[in-house]
Design a protein around this motif. Structure first.
Motif, PDB file in Angstrom:
ATOM      1  N   GLU A   2     -21.861  18.696   3.275  1.00 43.17           N
ATOM      2  CA  GLU A   2     -22.189  20.121   3.197  1.00 43.17           C
ATOM      3  C   GLU A   2     -21.732  20.852   4.457  1.00 43.17           C
ATOM      4  N   SER A   3     -21.935  20.236   5.610  1.00 45.91           N
ATOM      5  CA  SER A   3     -21.494  20.851   6.866  1.00 45.91           C
ATOM      6  C   SER A   3     -19.976  20.939   6.938  1.00 45.91           C
ATOM      7  N   VAL A   4     -19.276  19.900   6.459  1.00 46.09           N
ATOM      8  CA  VAL A   4     -17.814  19.929   6.419  1.00 46.09           C
ATOM      9  C   VAL A   4     -17.349  21.061   5.509  1.00 46.09           C
ATOM     10  N   GLU A   5     -17.968  21.177   4.347  1.00 49.15           N
ATOM     11  CA  GLU A   5     -17.614  22.243   3.401  1.00 49.15           C
ATOM     12  C   GLU A   5     -17.796  23.627   4.035  1.00 49.15           C
ATOM     13  N   LEU A   6     -18.894  23.819   4.754  1.00 48.37           N
ATOM     14  CA  LEU A   6     -19.154  25.107   5.402  1.00 48.37           C
ATOM     15  C   LEU A   6     -18.140  25.381   6.514  1.00 48.37           C
ATOM     16  N   ALA A   7     -17.817  24.368   7.310  1.00 43.28           N
ATOM     17  CA  ALA A   7     -16.827  24.545   8.379  1.00 43.28           C
ATOM     18  C   ALA A   7     -15.451  24.868   7.794  1.00 43.28           C
ATOM     19  N   VAL A   8     -15.063  24.170   6.724  1.00 42.35           N
ATOM     20  CA  VAL A   8     -13.784  24.463   6.055  1.00 42.35           C
ATOM     21  C   VAL A   8     -13.779  25.907   5.592  1.00 42.35           C
ATOM     22  N   SER A   9     -14.863  26.345   4.995  1.00 44.38           N
ATOM     23  CA  SER A   9     -14.956  27.721   4.506  1.00 44.38           C
ATOM     24  C   SER A   9     -14.790  28.729   5.643  1.00 44.38           C
ATOM     25  N   GLU A  10     -15.486  28.509   6.739  1.00 41.37           N
ATOM     26  CA  GLU A  10     -15.419  29.449   7.876  1.00 41.37           C
ATOM     27  C   GLU A  10     -14.032  29.459   8.513  1.00 41.37           C
ATOM     28  N   LEU A  11     -13.462  28.277   8.765  1.00 42.71           N
ATOM     29  CA  LEU A  11     -12.153  28.221   9.425  1.00 42.71           C
ATOM     30  C   LEU A  11     -11.047  28.760   8.529  1.00 42.71           C
ATOM     31  N   CYS A  12     -11.107  28.462   7.227  1.00 40.11           N
ATOM     32  CA  CYS A  12     -10.084  28.989   6.302  1.00 40.11           C
ATOM     33  C   CYS A  12     -10.227  30.502   6.126  1.00 40.11           C
ATOM     34  N   THR A  13     -11.452  30.991   6.081  1.00 38.82           N
ATOM     35  CA  THR A  13     -11.666  32.443   5.998  1.00 38.82           C
ATOM     36  C   THR A  13     -11.084  33.132   7.220  1.00 38.82           C
ATOM     37  N   ASN A  14     -11.307  32.581   8.403  1.00 41.00           N
ATOM     38  CA  ASN A  14     -10.732  33.161   9.619  1.00 41.00           C
ATOM     39  C   ASN A  14      -9.211  33.150   9.569  1.00 41.00           C
ATOM     40  N   ALA A  15      -8.629  32.081   9.039  1.00 43.58           N
ATOM     41  CA  ALA A  15      -7.165  32.004   8.928  1.00 43.58           C
ATOM     42  C   ALA A  15      -6.637  33.105   8.017  1.00 43.58           C
ATOM     43  N   VAL A  16      -7.335  33.358   6.923  1.00 40.52           N
ATOM     44  CA  VAL A  16      -6.912  34.401   5.984  1.00 40.52           C
ATOM     45  C   VAL A  16      -7.110  35.786   6.583  1.00 40.52           C
ATOM     46  N   ARG A  17      -8.273  36.036   7.195  1.00 38.00           N
ATOM     47  CA  ARG A  17      -8.603  37.378   7.710  1.00 38.00           C
ATOM     48  C   ARG A  17      -7.899  37.726   9.011  1.00 38.00           C
ATOM     49  N   HIS A  18      -7.817  36.775   9.927  1.00 35.00           N
ATOM     50  CA  HIS A  18      -7.349  37.085  11.276  1.00 35.00           C
ATOM     51  C   HIS A  18      -6.083  36.347  11.683  1.00 35.00           C
ATOM     52  N   GLY A  19      -5.674  35.353  10.907  1.00 34.06           N
ATOM     53  CA  GLY A  19      -4.568  34.501  11.322  1.00 34.06           C
ATOM     54  C   GLY A  19      -3.288  34.667  10.546  1.00 34.06           C
ATOM     55  N   GLY A  20      -3.153  35.751   9.818  1.00 32.95           N
ATOM     56  CA  GLY A  20      -1.915  35.971   9.085  1.00 32.95           C
ATOM     57  C   GLY A  20      -1.792  35.141   7.823  1.00 32.95           C
ATOM     58  N   GLY A  21      -2.882  34.540   7.384  1.00 29.96           N
ATOM     59  CA  GLY A  21      -2.872  33.761   6.151  1.00 29.96           C
ATOM     60  C   GLY A  21      -3.051  32.280   6.409  1.00 29.96           C
ATOM     61  N   LEU A  22      -3.688  31.616   5.466  1.00 34.34           N
ATOM     62  CA  LEU A  22      -3.920  30.179   5.543  1.00 34.34           C
ATOM     63  C   LEU A  22      -2.608  29.447   5.301  1.00 34.34           C
ATOM     64  N   ALA A  23      -2.210  28.625   6.245  1.00 28.92           N
ATOM     65  CA  ALA A  23      -0.971  27.845   6.100  1.00 28.92           C
ATOM     66  C   ALA A  23      -1.260  26.428   5.640  1.00 28.92           C
ATOM     67  N   GLY A  24      -2.353  25.852   6.104  1.00 29.20           N
ATOM     68  CA  GLY A  24      -2.645  24.485   5.727  1.00 29.20           C
ATOM     69  C   GLY A  24      -4.017  24.026   6.157  1.00 29.20           C
ATOM     70  N   LEU A  25      -4.470  22.966   5.520  1.00 28.78           N
ATOM     71  CA  LEU A  25      -5.758  22.354   5.802  1.00 28.78           C
ATOM     72  C   LEU A  25      -5.570  20.847   5.782  1.00 28.78           C
ATOM     73  N   GLU A  26      -6.080  20.174   6.799  1.00 27.81           N
ATOM     74  CA  GLU A  26      -6.043  18.712   6.841  1.00 27.81           C
ATOM     75  C   GLU A  26      -7.424  18.196   7.203  1.00 27.81           C
ATOM     76  N   LEU A  27      -7.774  17.071   6.610  1.00 31.33           N
ATOM     77  CA  LEU A  27      -8.982  16.340   6.963  1.00 31.33           C
ATOM     78  C   LEU A  27      -8.525  14.989   7.480  1.00 31.33           C
ATOM     79  N   LEU A  28      -9.034  14.591   8.619  1.00 28.06           N
ATOM     80  CA  LEU A  28      -8.625  13.350   9.263  1.00 28.06           C
ATOM     81  C   LEU A  28      -9.860  12.502   9.514  1.00 28.06           C
ATOM     82  N   ARG A  29      -9.907  11.316   8.924  1.00 26.50           N
ATOM     83  CA  ARG A  29     -11.021  10.390   9.117  1.00 26.50           C
ATOM     84  C   ARG A  29     -10.585   9.352  10.143  1.00 26.50           C
ATOM     85  N   VAL A  30     -11.339   9.220  11.223  1.00 24.83           N
ATOM     86  CA  VAL A  30     -11.013   8.289  12.298  1.00 24.83           C
ATOM     87  C   VAL A  30     -12.039   7.161  12.294  1.00 24.83           C
ATOM     88  N   SER A  31     -11.557   5.941  12.198  1.00 22.46           N
ATOM     89  CA  SER A  31     -12.433   4.772  12.192  1.00 22.46           C
ATOM     90  C   SER A  31     -13.020   4.551  13.585  1.00 22.46           C
TER      91      SER A  31
END
Length: 160
Positions: A57-86
């Motif tokens: 749920e926290s990951v989903e909320l962070a994705v939402s906030e960061l992607c919204t900022n990219a759309v509103r203030h960053g000239g558009g969303l270019a990409g999203l990556e999730l990286l799992r580190v062992s």
């Protein structure tokens, strides 16, 4: 079987899913990129990485906030990556959310909102509260990447 000792925990098959998944903006619905990015991220971390519900749920909320900022203030969303580190001797298991936009000249700001009922200005404050850390850097001359990092349990945790 006489004399055979049973294992205290069931043996789980190895998790063969990739440790990095991502989408560029061209693969997301152009009319609803933030909603689709949020849904895809939640589904992936729960289904493939078996991240517990509270972290998913926290990951989903962070994705939402960061992607919204990219759309509103960053000239558009270019990409999203999730990286799992062992886990390693250098640190525990973690998950990073990396969001790329088209405005490297506009650094993210954490200015306080106008008031508690303001509809704007809470996003990065919320990301900061949910995550271990966050930051940003430029990617060449035409993009920037804003990231955040979550602590997650080891590889075989049951999801929701």
């Amino acid at each position: 079987m006489a004399g055979a000792a049973s294992a205290p925990y069931p043996t789980l098959p190895p998790d063969l899913t990739p440790t990095r998944i991502g989408w560029d903006a061209s693969t997301l619905d152009p009319l609803q990129p933030v909603a689709q990015a949020r849904r895809r991220s939640r589904a992936w971390v729960q289904t493939h990485w078996r991240i517990p519900c509270d972290i998913a749920e926290s990951v989903e909320l962070a994705v939402s906030e960061l992607c919204t900022n990219a759309v509103r203030h960053g000239g558009g969303l270019a990409g999203l990556e999730l990286l799992r580190v062992s886990p390693s001797r250098y640190g525990p298991s973690s998950l990073r959310v990396l969001v790329t936009d088209h405005r490297p000249d506009r650094p993210p700001r954490t200015t306080p909102p106008a008031g508690p009922l303001s509809e704007h200005g809470h996003g990065l404050t919320l990301v900061c509260a949910l995550t271990l850390s966050w930051g940003w850097h430029t990617l060449g001359t035409d993009q920037k990447q804003v990231w955040c990092k979550f602590a997650v349990p080891g590889p075989y945790v049951a999801g929701c």
